[in-house]
Write a protein that holds these residues in place. Structure first.
Motif, PDB file in Angstrom:
ATOM      1  N   UNK A  55      16.015  24.743  46.619  1.00 35.00           N
ATOM      2  CA  UNK A  55      15.608  24.602  48.020  1.00 35.00           C
ATOM      3  C   UNK A  55      15.045  23.219  48.277  1.00 35.00           C
ATOM      4  N   UNK A  56      14.248  22.707  47.338  1.00 37.97           N
ATOM      5  CA  UNK A  56      13.674  21.384  47.541  1.00 37.97           C
ATOM      6  C   UNK A  56      14.687  20.285  47.290  1.00 37.97           C
ATOM      7  N   UNK A  57      15.539  20.512  46.283  1.00 39.49           N
ATOM      8  CA  UNK A  57      16.502  19.466  45.958  1.00 39.49           C
ATOM      9  C   UNK A  57      17.518  19.303  47.073  1.00 39.49           C
ATOM     10  N   UNK A  58      17.764  20.334  47.844  1.00 39.56           N
ATOM     11  CA  UNK A  58      18.691  20.187  48.973  1.00 39.56           C
ATOM     12  C   UNK A  58      18.110  19.278  50.039  1.00 39.56           C
ATOM     13  N   UNK A  59      16.784  19.090  50.037  1.00 39.11           N
ATOM     14  CA  UNK A  59      16.180  18.172  51.001  1.00 39.11           C
ATOM     15  C   UNK A  59      16.006  16.788  50.428  1.00 39.11           C
ATOM     16  N   UNK A  60      16.413  16.597  49.187  1.00 35.96           N
ATOM     17  CA  UNK A  60      16.296  15.280  48.594  1.00 35.96           C
ATOM     18  C   UNK A  60      15.104  15.106  47.679  1.00 35.96           C
ATOM     19  N   UNK A  61      14.344  16.185  47.435  1.00 40.41           N
ATOM     20  CA  UNK A  61      13.151  16.086  46.604  1.00 40.41           C
ATOM     21  C   UNK A  61      13.582  16.230  45.153  1.00 40.41           C
ATOM     22  N   UNK A  62      13.507  15.143  44.402  1.00 35.73           N
ATOM     23  CA  UNK A  62      13.988  15.166  43.037  1.00 35.73           C
ATOM     24  C   UNK A  62      12.905  15.753  42.141  1.00 35.73           C
ATOM     25  N   UNK A  63      12.994  17.051  41.896  1.00 36.45           N
ATOM     26  CA  UNK A  63      11.875  17.733  41.246  1.00 36.45           C
ATOM     27  C   UNK A  63      12.308  18.496  40.009  1.00 36.45           C
ATOM     28  N   UNK A  64      13.463  18.166  39.450  1.00 35.18           N
ATOM     29  CA  UNK A  64      13.962  18.963  38.345  1.00 35.18           C
ATOM     30  C   UNK A  64      13.166  18.660  37.089  1.00 35.18           C
TER      31      UNK A  64
ATOM     32  N   UNK B 139      23.807  16.366  35.697  1.00 34.20           N
ATOM     33  CA  UNK B 139      23.366  15.747  36.946  1.00 34.20           C
ATOM     34  C   UNK B 139      22.356  16.636  37.633  1.00 34.20           C
ATOM     35  N   UNK B 140      21.429  15.999  38.305  1.00 34.70           N
ATOM     36  CA  UNK B 140      20.515  16.768  39.143  1.00 34.70           C
ATOM     37  C   UNK B 140      21.151  16.865  40.519  1.00 34.70           C
ATOM     38  N   UNK B 141      21.281  18.076  41.024  1.00 33.70           N
ATOM     39  CA  UNK B 141      22.023  18.278  42.263  1.00 33.70           C
ATOM     40  C   UNK B 141      21.119  17.972  43.440  1.00 33.70           C
ATOM     41  N   UNK B 142      21.358  16.863  44.106  1.00 33.52           N
ATOM     42  CA  UNK B 142      20.501  16.450  45.225  1.00 33.52           C
ATOM     43  C   UNK B 142      21.341  16.280  46.472  1.00 33.52           C
ATOM     44  N   UNK B 143      20.885  16.834  47.580  1.00 33.12           N
ATOM     45  CA  UNK B 143      21.487  16.538  48.881  1.00 33.12           C
ATOM     46  C   UNK B 143      20.381  15.990  49.763  1.00 33.12           C
ATOM     47  N   UNK B 144      20.738  15.481  50.916  1.00 38.35           N
ATOM     48  CA  UNK B 144      19.698  14.914  51.776  1.00 38.35           C
ATOM     49  C   UNK B 144      19.539  15.653  53.083  1.00 38.35           C
ATOM     50  N   UNK B 145      20.449  16.599  53.393  1.00 37.64           N
ATOM     51  CA  UNK B 145      20.364  17.202  54.725  1.00 37.64           C
ATOM     52  C   UNK B 145      19.268  18.245  54.820  1.00 37.64           C
ATOM     53  N   UNK B 146      19.081  19.023  53.787  1.00 38.05           N
ATOM     54  CA  UNK B 146      17.968  19.971  53.811  1.00 38.05           C
ATOM     55  C   UNK B 146      18.154  21.172  54.699  1.00 38.05           C
TER      56      UNK B 146
ATOM     57  N   UNK C 115      24.673  23.910  41.032  1.00 33.40           N
ATOM     58  CA  UNK C 115      23.853  24.072  39.830  1.00 33.40           C
ATOM     59  C   UNK C 115      24.516  24.990  38.828  1.00 33.40           C
ATOM     60  N   UNK C 116      25.274  25.966  39.328  1.00 35.82           N
ATOM     61  CA  UNK C 116      25.991  26.818  38.386  1.00 35.82           C
ATOM     62  C   UNK C 116      26.967  25.980  37.579  1.00 35.82           C
TER      63      UNK C 116
END
Lengths: 151, 374, 378
Positions: free
Chosen positions: B228-237, B253-260, B272-273
Motif C-alpha cells: 500500500x505504501x510502495x504504491x505511493x512511492x514510499x520506499x519502505x521494503x 526489485x522493489x515494486x514502486x509506483x508513484x500514483x498511489x 510482488x508475486x
C-alpha cells in the motif's frame, strides 16, 4: 552519518537530553515536558529529518511508565530511538505527537487504552480495543479474576 | 456505545450514519466501520476494532520465548511464517547466536512462499468484493498448491509455527524442492491469466483508477508500509533497507509506483508475486547443507535490555520490540503490526468518495483484522 | 360426457400425432372445437382462459426451477467446480429442495411497514412477467395473445415492473432498502430507453410491430443476418441493456450489494423472497426470448440460402426446440456476463447508458431507417 556522528549531532540539537549508543541505534532520552519540542526538532532538522514514525511503545516499570518512540528518516535511512518517562504512575500524561506524525493517532490511542497514559492535544483520545469500564490491562498491577489465570 | 457514535461521527445535520457491522461479507474479518454519509458521499469513516483482541502482548509476558511463536502465528495468519521469523530473529540477535546458511535460505524461501499465498488470497477476495466472483475460485485453487507444500514439510497449512528460536522445527521434506519448482513453473503460466481477468478489465479499472489516492507525504506521515505504501512511492521494503536472513544475497526489485491510487496498490501486489517468484528461483536450487537448528540452552533467557527487529510481512513492516529483564519470560513485548497502522489512513483517503469506493479502498489496503487487534 | 363430444375431440386430430410439434395450432384448434361443442361460447372462452392461465403458471414454475438450476451449473462450470450434484441425479432436484426450504421459513412482518404495499409488491412483479410471457410466440400456434402492437405492449408492460420494485423498497420502512430501490428504479428506467430503441431498429426492418409477422418475415433469414451492421449493433446494445434491465450481471449494484444489504428485497423472507428471486429469473427469460424472437428468428429454423438438403434437415427439428434453444443460448451468454465481470458503480452504470448507449442507439435507428429506405438489406 554513522552512529557516533549521529549521537554527537543530536546532542547539539537537544542539549538537555541523555544520548546513549545502543547496539544498533542511537537512543535519546528526554524528560516528558521536553518531548514535543525534541520530537519537532528531530523531525524538522535537515540532518536528522526523521519523517517516519515507526513505532510507539509504552512500558510499565514499577515506579513510572516509559514511552519509547522509534523514528526513521527516509532520506538518510537512519533510525533514532526517543525515550521519555512519565512522572509517576497516577494519571500519567504526555504530549501527543499527532501534529508531527499522523500515524501517532492510532498508536497513542492503543497506549492509552492498554496502559492508561493520557496524551495531551490528541485529536480523538478514546479507548480503542476495550470499552470504557475496563481497567488498563498491560499494567503490571492489573488484576482480573475472570480472564487471567495465575499459577 | 451511543456516545461513541455520536461524538465521533456526525458532522453536519444532513449526514446520516450507516453501520457496516462486524459481520460483513466485505470487511475481511470482524471490522466495524461506522460510516457517515451525505447522500452517496462518504464524509467520515470510524473503524471500531477490538472484536478479536486477545491480549497477545499481555500473554507474552507470562510465557517463554519459544512459546511466543505460537501466538505470533495467529496475529497475521496469512503471513504466519514471517511473523515467527521476526520473533526468532530478535531472540537470536539478542543471544548473539550465529545462524547457519541453510536455515537462512530455507527461512527466506518459506517467507516468500508465504508472501505469494497471501497475495493470492488478496487477489481472490478483492475480485470477489468487486463483483467478479469467479476470481475467488481461481485464486484459491492456485493457493492450494502452496498450502499442500506447507503441509508436507511443516505439518500445518496456514498456522505453521515452523521458525523457532535457533532455527527450524523440522528439516525440509525431500520433496520440497521439486514441489516448489513445479509450483513456480505452473504459477508463472497462470499469473497472466489473473491479469487478463481482472487487471486489464475495463470495469475494474474504471472502479479503481484515481480512487483513494494516497500521496507520498501522507504515506510517510501515516506510516503506511507494505505494498500500500510502495504504491505511493514510499520506499519502505525492509528486505532492501535492513536485510535479514538470506535477502542480502538475492537480487530483486522493489515494486514502486508513484500514483498511489487503488489500482496501483492492487498492481503492486501482483508485481510482488512475480518478484517473490524470482527470489525463490535464485535460492531453490542451491540450498546449502548443514543443521536445521542450532542447539540453544533449554531455558532461553535474554540478557537485560531492549531488542528491536523489523521484518517485511505481506502487509508491510512488522516490528518486534522486546524488553527483557533477564528472566525467562519477557518483561514487555510490543508488536507493531502493519495492518494496525495502515488502518489509520482509511478515513483520510476515503473522504469524498462514494460508498461503493469505500469497499474498493478498504479491500486494497489488504487489512487482516487479527493483525489490527492482536 | 357425451359420446359425440369425445368423438369430435378425436376427429379434430386428423393429422398424425407428431405433426402437433410442428404446428401447435392443430392442438389448439382441436381443443377449441371440442370445447365449443361442449358448452356455450362465453364459457368456452372462460375455460380457455383458465386453461391458458394454468399452463402458464406451470410453465413459469418449471422454467423458474430449471433456470435456477442452470445458473448454478453454469456458475460452477466457469468457476472450475461441479455445482449441485447430490440431490437427485446430477442435482436436478436441488431447486425443489430450496423451494421447500423457503416455504417452511417464517414470513416476518415488519412492525411499521405499510402492510398492504409490502404484500402487494412481489405480486406486481410476477403479474408483469406473466403479461409479457403471454405475448411471446413460443412456436407456430403457441402464441397466447397476438396483438398488432405486440412489441409496444411488451415494452409498456415490462416497464411496470419498476413499480413493484419501488413499492418493495418504500414499504419496507428501511433506509437501506429505500436506497437500493431508488438506485434500481433509476437503473431500470434508464435502460428501458435503450431496450426500446434497439427493438425499434427491428421494427423498422420488419415493418410491423406484430410479433407473428416479425417471426414470419424471418422465414428467409434471421434479422441479425438480414439487417447486417445495424442489426448486429442493435443486438449487442439490446443484450447490454437487457442485462441491466433485469438487475443482473455487472449491473447488480443495487441488489448484490455486498457493501450494504440485499437492496430492495432485504426485508422479505420465505416465499415472498422466492417470488422476487423467481421473478428475476423469469425476467431474464423474457429478455432472452425477446432477443431470440426479434433478432434470431423466433421459432424459425436456421436456413442458409439455397442449401436444400441443409434446410430440410434444419426443418426436421421442431420449432419449439428452435425457440427454446435460441433463448437458452442467449440466457447462457447473460449468465456468463454475471460470473465474469466485476460490478459497475451506480454512477458508471448511468453514465454508460446516457452518454454512450443512447447516442449510439439513436444513430443506429437512423442508420437502419436509411438502410431500409435504400433497400440495402437482404
Amino acid at each position: 552519518m554513522d552512529k557516533a556522528q549521529l549521537a554527537e549531532f543530536v546532542k547539539t540539537l537537544i542539549p538537555d537530553s541523555e544520548i546513549r549508543q545502543g547496539k544498533n541505534y542511537v537512543e535519546v532520552t528526554v524528560p516528558s515536558s521536553a518531548l514535543f519540542s525534541a520530537a519537532k526538532i528531530l523531525r524538522e532538522n535537515e540532518g536528522t529529518s526523521c519523517d517516519y514514525l515507526v513505532n510507539i511503545t509504552g512500558v510499565d516499570y514499577a515506579t513510572d511508565m516509559a514511552v519509547i518512540y522509534h523514528l526513521e528518516s527516509v532520506k538518510h535511512r537512519h533510525m533514532l530511538v526517543l525515550k521519555t518517562r512519565t512522572t509517576g504512575r497516577d494519571n500519567p500524561a504526555i504530549d501527543s505527537v499527532y501534529d508531527i506524525w499522523k500515524s501517532a493517532e492510532y498508536l497513542e490511542r492503543e497506549i492509552y487504552d492498554l496502559l492508561g497514559i493520557k496524551f495531551n492535544n490528541h485529536p480523538d483520545l478514546r479507548r480503542l480495543f476495550l470499552d470504557s469500564s475496563w481497567g488498563f490491562p498491560l499494567r503490571k498491577d492489573y488484576v482480573d479474576d475472570i480472564n487471567i489465570v495465575s499459577k | 456505545m451511543e456516545e461513541i457514535i455520536k461524538e465521533a461521527v456526525i458532522g453536519e445535520q444532513e449526514e446520516y450514519i450507516i453501520n457496516m457491522g462486524p459481520q460483513h461479507p466485505s470487511t475481511h474479518g470482524v471490522l466495524r466501520l461506522v460510516v457517515s454519509l451525505k447522500g452517496e458521499i462518504v464524509k467520515n469513516v470510524q473503524p471500531h476494532i477490538g472484536y478479536i483482541h486477545r491480549g497477545i502482548e499481555k500473554m507474552c509476558e507470562s510465557i517463554t520465548y519459544p512459546q511466543i511463536i505460537h501466538l505470533t502465528d495467529r496475529m497475521d495468519y496469512l503471513s504466519a511464517s514471517i511473523n515467527n521469523e521476526g520473533v526468532c530473529l530478535a531472540v537470536e540477535k539478542a543471544l548473539e547466536v550465529d545462524i547457519p546458511d541453510r536455515i537462512k535460505v530455507i527461512r527466506t524461501i518459506v517467507s516468500e512462499l508465504t508472501r505469494i499465498q497471501s497475495h493470492q488470497l488478496f487477489w481472490a477476495s478483492y475480485g470477489m468484493d468487486m463483483g467478479g466472483q469467479t476470481c475467488f475460485f481461481y485464486g484459491l485453487r492456485d493457493r492450494e498448491m502452496i498450502l499442500d507444500i506447507f503441509e508436507e514439510t511443516m505439518g500445518g497449512r496456514m498456522l505453521v509455527s515452523y521458525n523457532c528460536p535457533g532455527g527450524l522445527m523440522y528439516d525440509i521434506h525431500p520433496n520440497f524442492q521439486n514441489r516448489v519448482k513445479a509450483f513456480l513453473k505452473y504459477f508463472r503460466k497462470v499469473l497472466p491469466e489473473y491479469d487478463a481477468i481482472l487487471t486489464g478489465n475495463v470495469i475494474f479499472k474504471s472502479r479503481t483508477i484515481d480512487v483513494g489516492k494516497l500521496s507520498l507525504e501522507d504515506a510517510i506521515s501515516y506510516g503506511v508500509t507494505g505494498p500500500s505504501g510502495r504504491a505511493s512511492g514510499f520506499s519502505c521494503d525492509i528486505r532492501k533497507h535492513d536485510p535479514y536472513s538470506a535477502y542480502d544475497r538475492v537480487k530483486f526489485n522493489e515494486v514502486l509506483y508513484s500514483e498511489g491510487d487503488t489500482y496501483h496498490r492492487y498492481c503492486a501486489r501482483i508485481e510482488e508475486m512475480r518478484e517473490s517468484m524470482n527470489i525463490i528461483d535464485q535460492l531453490i536450487d542451491n540450498i546449502p547443507e548443514g543443521p536445521y537448528a542450532v542447539k540453544l540452552k533449554p531455558v532461553i533467557k535474554l540478557p537485560e535490555g531492549e531488542y528491536f527487529q523489523r521484518v517485511e510481512t505481506a502487509r508491510g513492516e512488522l516490528d518486534v520490540f522486546v524488553v527483557s529483564d533477564g528472566n525467562k519470560n519477557p518483561y514487555r513485548v510490543k508488536f507493531r503490526t502493519p495492518s494496525f497502522v495502515n488502518l489509520g489512513v482509511l478515513n483520510h483517503i476515503t473522504k469524498d468518495f462514494k460508498i461503493a469506493d469505500l469497499i474498493a479502498i478498504a479491500g486494497s489496503l489488504d487489512l487482516v483484522i487479527p493483525d489490527i487487534d492482536r | 360426457m357425451q359420446f359425440e363430444s369425445i368423438a369430435s375431440l378425436f376427429s379434430a386430430f386428423k393429422e398424425p400425432w407428431w405433426k402437433v410439434f410442428y404446428d401447435f395450432s392443430i392442438l389448439t384448434r382441436g381443443v377449441d372445437v371440442w370445447l365449443r361443442n361442449l358448452m356455450s361460447p362465453t364459457w368456452t372462452v372462460v375455460t380457455e382462459m383458465i386453461i391458458i392461465g394454468i399452463v402458464f403458471l406451470l410453465f413459469y414454475a418449471v422454467i423458474g426451477l430449471f433456470l435456477v438450476y442452470a445458473e448454478r451449473k453454469v456458475c460452477a462450470f466457469i468457476q472450475n467446480r461441479l455445482g449441485p450434484n447430490r440431490i437427485g441425479p446430477f442435482g436436478i432436484f436441488q431447486t425443489i429442495a430450496d423451494l421447500v426450504k423457503l416455504l417452511f421459513k417464517e414470513l416476518i412482518v415488519i412492525k411499521n411497514a405499510d402492510k398492504f404495499l409490502f404484500n402487494l409488491a412481489p405480486y406486481i412483479v410476477i403479474i408483469v412477467n406473466f403479461m409479457v410471457l403471454a405475448a411471446l410466440p413460443f412456436a407456430k400456434g403457441l402464441h397466447a395473445i397476438d396483438f398488432n402492437i405486440g412489441i409496444f405492449y411488451i415494452l409498456a408492460v415490462s416497464a411496470m415492473g419498476v413499480v413493484g420494485i419501488l413499492l418493495a423498497g418504500w414499504s419496507s420502512n428501511n433506509k437501506y432498502s429505500l436506497i437500493g430501490a431508488m438506485r434500481s428504479g433509476a437503473q431500470i428506467v434508464s435502460y428501458e430507453l435503450s431496450v426500446g430503441l434497439s427493438l425499434m431498429v427491428i421494427v423498422i426492418l420488419a415493418g410491423s410491430m406484430q410479433l407473428s409477422v416479425i417471426v414470419e418475415a424471418q422465414r428467409t433469414g434471421w434479422f441479425i443476418f438480414k439487417g447486417h451492421i445495424s442489426a448486429v449493433i442493435a443486438f449487442v446494445i439490446y443484450l447490454i441493456a437487457g442485462t441491466a434491465e433485469t438487475n443482473r450481471g455487472p449491473f447488480d449494484m443495487s441488489e448484490a450489494e455486498s457493501e450494504l444489504t440485499a437492496g430492495y428485497h432485504t426485508e422479505y423472507s420465505g416465499i415472498r423472497f422466492a417470488f422476487f428471486y423467481l421473478a428475476e429469473f423469469i425476467n431474464m427469460f423474457v429478455v432472452a426470448s425477446i432477443a431470440a424472437t426479434l433478432f434470431l428468428g423466433g421459432w424459425m429454423p436456421f436456413h442458409v440460402g439455397n442449401w436444400e438438403g441443409f434446410n430440410h434437415v434444419m426443418d426436421f427439428i421442431p420449432p419449439v426446440v428452435w425457440f427454446f434453444g435460441k433463448t437458452f443460448m442467449v440466457i447462457w451468454i447473460i449468465m456468463l456476463f454475471k460470473w465474469t465481470f466485476p460490478r459497475l458503480r451506480i454512477d458508471q452504470l448511468l453514465t454508460l447508458e446516457w452518454k454512450y448507449l443512447l447516442p449510439i442507439n439513436l444513430v443506429n435507428v437512423l442508420l437502419m431507417a436509411f438502410l431500409v429506405l435504400m433497400g440495402w438489406h437482404f
